[in-house]
Enzyme design. Structure first.
Site, PDB file in Angstrom:
ATOM      1  N   SER A  41      40.971  42.970  41.437  1.00 27.59           N
ATOM      2  CA  SER A  41      41.178  43.328  42.825  1.00 27.59           C
ATOM      3  C   SER A  41      42.490  42.722  43.345  1.00 27.59           C
ATOM      4  O   SER A  41      43.541  42.944  42.776  1.00 27.59           O
ATOM      5  CB  SER A  41      39.969  42.896  43.666  1.00 27.59           C
ATOM      6  OG  SER A  41      39.967  43.514  44.926  1.00 27.59           O
ATOM      7  N   ASP A  62      36.818  48.927  42.442  1.00 26.38           N
ATOM      8  CA  ASP A  62      37.154  47.500  42.393  1.00 26.38           C
ATOM      9  C   ASP A  62      36.514  46.780  41.206  1.00 26.38           C
ATOM     10  O   ASP A  62      35.306  46.854  40.979  1.00 26.38           O
ATOM     11  CB  ASP A  62      36.677  46.864  43.702  1.00 26.38           C
ATOM     12  CG  ASP A  62      37.294  45.510  43.955  1.00 26.38           C
ATOM     13  OD1 ASP A  62      37.187  44.642  43.079  1.00 26.38           O
ATOM     14  OD2 ASP A  62      37.889  45.321  45.027  1.00 26.38           O
TER      15      ASP A  62
END
Length: 312
Positions: A33, A147
Site C-alpha cells: 500500500s 490493496d
C-alpha cells in the site's frame, strides 16, 4: 519493509532519511500500500523530489488531486495522483530498478497476495494502494487487484532473499506507549468482560481507519449518505439494525483496521524484522495527506529513538 497505513505512510520517508543520515544504504525494499508507493519512489531514485512535493501539499491541493467517481467500484480513481507520481518515477520497470523492489497487492479472485517483482513500476504501485471501496481496483491481465494490506500489511517474506546486514520494518499499526496490543488471552477469547474492553481500547482514541468516514465528509458530501435512505421502522425494539452513528465508510475503515492489525501481529510474530519502528495508529487519518511534513518528521523521530536503542 514498509507497511500499509494511508497518509501515515509518509513516516516511511522520515525513517529512510534517518537511515541515510547514519550512513546506511538501502539494498532492497518491499512495501504494501503506502509502503509500496514510498518504496517504489525510493527504488526509482526520486525520493528527494517526492518528499519536497508532498511536504508542500495543502488540504486544497489534496482536494484538487481527488477524482471522485459515480457508479465505480471505489470512490476515487487516483488518475491525477498517478500522473504526479510519474514525475518522480518515470516509465521504469521494476527489473530495471537500481535496487531490488517488491510491491504486494491482493488478487481478489484468487484470494491470495501477489508480489510484483517485474513489469511497470507505476502499475505495481497503483495496484498495491487500491484500498477497497475507497480507491478503485485495477485489472492487470486476468487479475483484479486491490490493496496488499488486506493479506500482508507488513511484507517481511519478500525481503528474505534480498541482500543486507540488517532487516528493518516500519509498522503503521503501532500503539501509544503503555497501551496493549490487544491480543486476547485464552481466557478472554470466548467471552468478553469489562476489563477486556478497557484493554482493547486505544485510550479513547478511534483507530485511524475509523476516522476515514470523517475525513471524507470534511471534503466531500459523504455525510449525507445515510439521509438519502430511510430505514423501515423496526417491528420490535429488541435491537437497532440501522445505527444512526455509523456510516458505511466508518464501518469499512474500522473493519480494515481490525483485520490488518491482527494479521500484522500474527505475521510479525512468526517472521519479524530485526529492527521494527512502530508508528502509532492515531498519528493521523488515512486521508490526511496534507499532513505529510508532520508525518515525515514523526517517522524520523521514531527512527532516531529505535535506531539508538538498537545501536544501529
Amino acid at each position: 519493509m514498509l507497511g500499509a497505513g494511508g497518509a501515515r505512510g509518509f513516516a516511511h520517508v522520515g525513517v529512510i532519511q534517518e537511515l541515510h543520515a547514519r550512513g546506511h544504504q538501502v539494498v532492497g525494499v518491499a512495501g504494501t500500500s503506502m509502503g509500496a508507493l514510498v518504496g517504489g519512489v525510493l527504488a526509482a531514485g526520486g525520493l528527494d523530489g517526492f518528499t519536497d512535493w508532498v511536504r508542500s501539499l495543502t488540504r486544497t491541493d489534496i482536494v484538487r488531486l481527488t477524482d471522485l467517481t459515480l457508479g465505480a467500484p471505489g470512490l476515487i480513481r487516483l488518475q491525477r495522483v498517478m500522473r504526479e507520481l510519474h514525475r518522480f518515477i518515470g516509465d521504469i520497470r521494476i527489473e530495471d530498478l537500481p535496487i531490488p523492489y517488491t510491491a504486494v497487492a491482493t488478487d481478489i479472485d484468487a484470494e491470495r497476495e501477489v508480489w510484483f517483482r517485474e513489469g511497470p513500476l507505476v502499475a505495481a504501485m497503483r495496484a498495491s494502494i487500491a484500498i477497497p471501496a475507497v480507491f478503485t481496483p485495477v485489472r492487470i491481465g486476468d487479475r483484479l487487484l486491490v490493496d496488499g494490506g488486506l493479506l500482508n500489511p507488513l511484507p517481511m517474506a519478500p525481503t528474505m532473499d534480498m541482500s543486507g546486514e540488517v532487516s528493518i520494518g516500519v509498522s503503521l499499526f503501532g500503539k501509544r506507549p503503555g497501551l496493549h496490543l490487544g491480543l486476547p488471552s485464552k481466557e478472554s477469547s470466548d467471552e468478553a468482560s469489562a476489563d477486556d474492553a478497557e484493554i482493547a481500547t486505544d485510550a479513547g482514541q478511534p483507530p485511524w481507519t475509523a476516522r476515514l468516514g470523517h475525513s471524507l465528509a470534511e471534503s466531500w458530501p459523504v455525510r449525507n449518505l445515510n439521509k438519502l435512505l430511510t430505514p423501515p421502522p423496526p417491528h420490535e425494539k429488541v435491537f437497532e439494525d440501522w445505527p444512526s452513528d455509523v456510516n458505511l465508510v466508518d464501518l469499512l475503515g474500522r473493519t480494515l483496521d481490525l483485520m490488518q492489525g491482527r494479521i500484522e501481529i500474527a505475521r510479525t510474530v512468526l517472521n519479524s524484522p530485526e529492527v521494527l519502528v512502530w508508528v502509532p495508529m492515531d498519528a493521523c487519518g488515512i486521508l490526511d495527506f496534507h499532513r505529510a511534513e508532520e508525518m515525515v518528521e514523526l517517522g524520523r523521530r521514531l527512527a532516531v529513538a529505535e535506531f539508538d536503542r538498537m545501536g544501529l
